[in-house]
Design a protein around this motif. Structure first.
Motif, PDB file in Angstrom:
ATOM      1  N   GLU A   1      48.936  47.487  38.116  1.00 61.75           N
ATOM      2  CA  GLU A   1      47.499  47.550  37.873  1.00 61.75           C
ATOM      3  C   GLU A   1      47.030  48.963  38.155  1.00 61.75           C
ATOM      4  O   GLU A   1      47.399  49.555  39.166  1.00 61.75           O
ATOM      5  CB  GLU A   1      46.753  46.564  38.776  1.00 61.75           C
ATOM      6  CG  GLU A   1      46.919  45.126  38.364  1.00 61.75           C
ATOM      7  CD  GLU A   1      45.991  44.190  39.132  1.00 61.75           C
ATOM      8  OE1 GLU A   1      44.928  44.645  39.611  1.00 61.75           O
ATOM      9  OE2 GLU A   1      46.352  43.018  39.243  1.00 61.75           O
TER      10      GLU A   1
ATOM     11  N   TYR B   1      43.795  49.941  38.629  1.00 61.87           N
ATOM     12  CA  TYR B   1      42.725  49.945  39.628  1.00 61.87           C
ATOM     13  C   TYR B   1      42.671  48.575  40.303  1.00 61.87           C
ATOM     14  O   TYR B   1      41.780  47.781  40.019  1.00 61.87           O
ATOM     15  CB  TYR B   1      41.380  50.254  38.964  1.00 61.87           C
ATOM     16  CG  TYR B   1      41.375  51.547  38.187  1.00 61.87           C
ATOM     17  CD1 TYR B   1      41.182  52.762  38.837  1.00 61.87           C
ATOM     18  CD2 TYR B   1      41.580  51.557  36.810  1.00 61.87           C
ATOM     19  CE1 TYR B   1      41.191  53.958  38.131  1.00 61.87           C
ATOM     20  CE2 TYR B   1      41.593  52.742  36.097  1.00 61.87           C
ATOM     21  CZ  TYR B   1      41.392  53.934  36.764  1.00 61.87           C
ATOM     22  OH  TYR B   1      41.402  55.115  36.064  1.00 61.87           O
ATOM     23  N   PRO B   2      43.627  48.286  41.190  1.00 59.59           N
ATOM     24  CA  PRO B   2      43.629  46.970  41.842  1.00 59.59           C
ATOM     25  C   PRO B   2      42.285  46.679  42.510  1.00 59.59           C
ATOM     26  O   PRO B   2      41.677  47.552  43.107  1.00 59.59           O
ATOM     27  CB  PRO B   2      44.741  47.093  42.877  1.00 59.59           C
ATOM     28  CG  PRO B   2      45.589  48.227  42.419  1.00 59.59           C
ATOM     29  CD  PRO B   2      44.677  49.157  41.670  1.00 59.59           C
ATOM     30  N   ASN B   3      41.818  45.471  42.355  1.00 64.50           N
ATOM     31  CA  ASN B   3      40.557  44.991  42.925  1.00 64.50           C
ATOM     32  C   ASN B   3      39.317  45.621  42.300  1.00 64.50           C
ATOM     33  O   ASN B   3      38.212  45.363  42.751  1.00 64.50           O
ATOM     34  CB  ASN B   3      40.538  45.172  44.450  1.00 64.50           C
ATOM     35  CG  ASN B   3      41.715  44.504  45.124  1.00 64.50           C
ATOM     36  OD1 ASN B   3      42.064  43.376  44.791  1.00 64.50           O
ATOM     37  ND2 ASN B   3      42.342  45.199  46.047  1.00 64.50           N
ATOM     38  N   GLU B   4      39.485  46.494  41.296  1.00 65.78           N
ATOM     39  CA  GLU B   4      38.335  47.082  40.599  1.00 65.78           C
ATOM     40  C   GLU B   4      38.290  46.655  39.135  1.00 65.78           C
ATOM     41  O   GLU B   4      37.287  46.172  38.651  1.00 65.78           O
ATOM     42  CB  GLU B   4      38.398  48.617  40.643  1.00 65.78           C
ATOM     43  CG  GLU B   4      38.014  49.227  41.964  1.00 65.78           C
ATOM     44  CD  GLU B   4      38.079  50.745  41.864  1.00 65.78           C
ATOM     45  OE1 GLU B   4      37.518  51.313  40.907  1.00 65.78           O
ATOM     46  OE2 GLU B   4      38.725  51.348  42.735  1.00 65.78           O
ATOM     47  N   LYS B   5      39.392  46.922  38.416  1.00 68.09           N
ATOM     48  CA  LYS B   5      39.504  46.606  36.992  1.00 68.09           C
ATOM     49  C   LYS B   5      40.816  45.850  36.773  1.00 68.09           C
ATOM     50  O   LYS B   5      41.826  46.194  37.370  1.00 68.09           O
ATOM     51  CB  LYS B   5      39.567  47.887  36.152  1.00 68.09           C
ATOM     52  CG  LYS B   5      38.354  48.788  36.211  1.00 68.09           C
ATOM     53  CD  LYS B   5      38.628  50.027  35.341  1.00 68.09           C
ATOM     54  CE  LYS B   5      37.507  51.031  35.371  1.00 68.09           C
ATOM     55  NZ  LYS B   5      37.786  52.186  34.496  1.00 68.09           N
ATOM     56  N   PRO B   6      40.831  44.868  35.896  1.00 67.39           N
ATOM     57  CA  PRO B   6      42.073  44.113  35.636  1.00 67.39           C
ATOM     58  C   PRO B   6      42.968  44.804  34.607  1.00 67.39           C
ATOM     59  O   PRO B   6      43.518  44.169  33.722  1.00 67.39           O
ATOM     60  CB  PRO B   6      41.541  42.780  35.104  1.00 67.39           C
ATOM     61  CG  PRO B   6      40.304  43.178  34.365  1.00 67.39           C
ATOM     62  CD  PRO B   6      39.693  44.307  35.176  1.00 67.39           C
TER      63      PRO B   6
ATOM     64  N   GLY C   1      33.264  43.741  36.019  1.00 65.07           N
ATOM     65  CA  GLY C   1      33.759  42.446  36.483  1.00 65.07           C
ATOM     66  C   GLY C   1      32.947  41.324  36.000  1.00 65.07           C
ATOM     67  O   GLY C   1      32.896  40.244  36.307  1.00 65.07           O
TER      68      GLY C   1
END
Length: 170
Positions: A131, A133-138, A170
């Motif tokens: 990923e 941008y983990p926890n930001e963009k999938p 998100g």
């Protein structure tokens, strides 16, 4: 000081040299889903036509013939496949630190499925799917290679969305 605006040029096509053109057309059409615009055909060295002269201009005199096929991605980007009988048939060495092209990138929302399909058809997965941008963009990416050793990348989302800030909420 003049204010001349430079506009981005669109991407037309990429040329890829492969060891066996029919196998490459089969791989890229069946695995990548690219359209076949022109089946593999033989081009012989001659200077009587514009195409013949252009090929001599580009490739020089040290060839007699080659095979070429034209394909297209779903968004109209052309893929020219070349196969030269006297060319090197070994997989190219991966040399990302040297000047020149070292990969191209395709986009598929189901990156996992496409990666498995590439491996199933003789290619390789060069790294785990990551990923951006983990926890930001999938948004995901992975480097793979085709059965001929040509390295390319797969993105789950467009280049613009992947690198622009604020493009995903998100």
């Amino acid at each position: 000081m003049s204010t001349i605006k430079n506009y981005p040029r669109s991407f037309s096509h990429i040329g890829i040299t492969v060891p066996r053109i029919r196998e490459a057309v089969k791989f890229y059409s069946e695995v990548m889903g690219w359209y076949i615009i022109m089946e593999p055909s033989k081009v012989e060295k001659e200077s009587d036509t514009a195409i013949g002269q252009m090929c001599i201009d580009v490739f020089g005199d040290d060839w007699n013939y080659f095979e070429i096929a034209h394909m297209s991605t779903s968004d109209g980007i052309g893929i020219e496949l070349f196969s030269f009988p006297n060319g090197d048939k070994e997989a190219p060495e991966f040399r990302p630190f040297h000047t020149g092209l070292f990969h191209f990138c395709v986009q598929d929302p189901n990156i996992e499925e496409l990666t498995k399909k590439i491996v199933k058809h003789g290619g390789k997965q060069r790294m785990p799917i990551r990923e951006y941008y983990p926890n930001e963009k999938p948004y995901k990416m992975v480097y793979v290679q085709d059965p001929f050793g040509i390295v390319f990348e797969i993105y789950s989302h467009s280049y613009e969305l992947t690198y622009s800030s604020g493009a995903y909420t998100g």
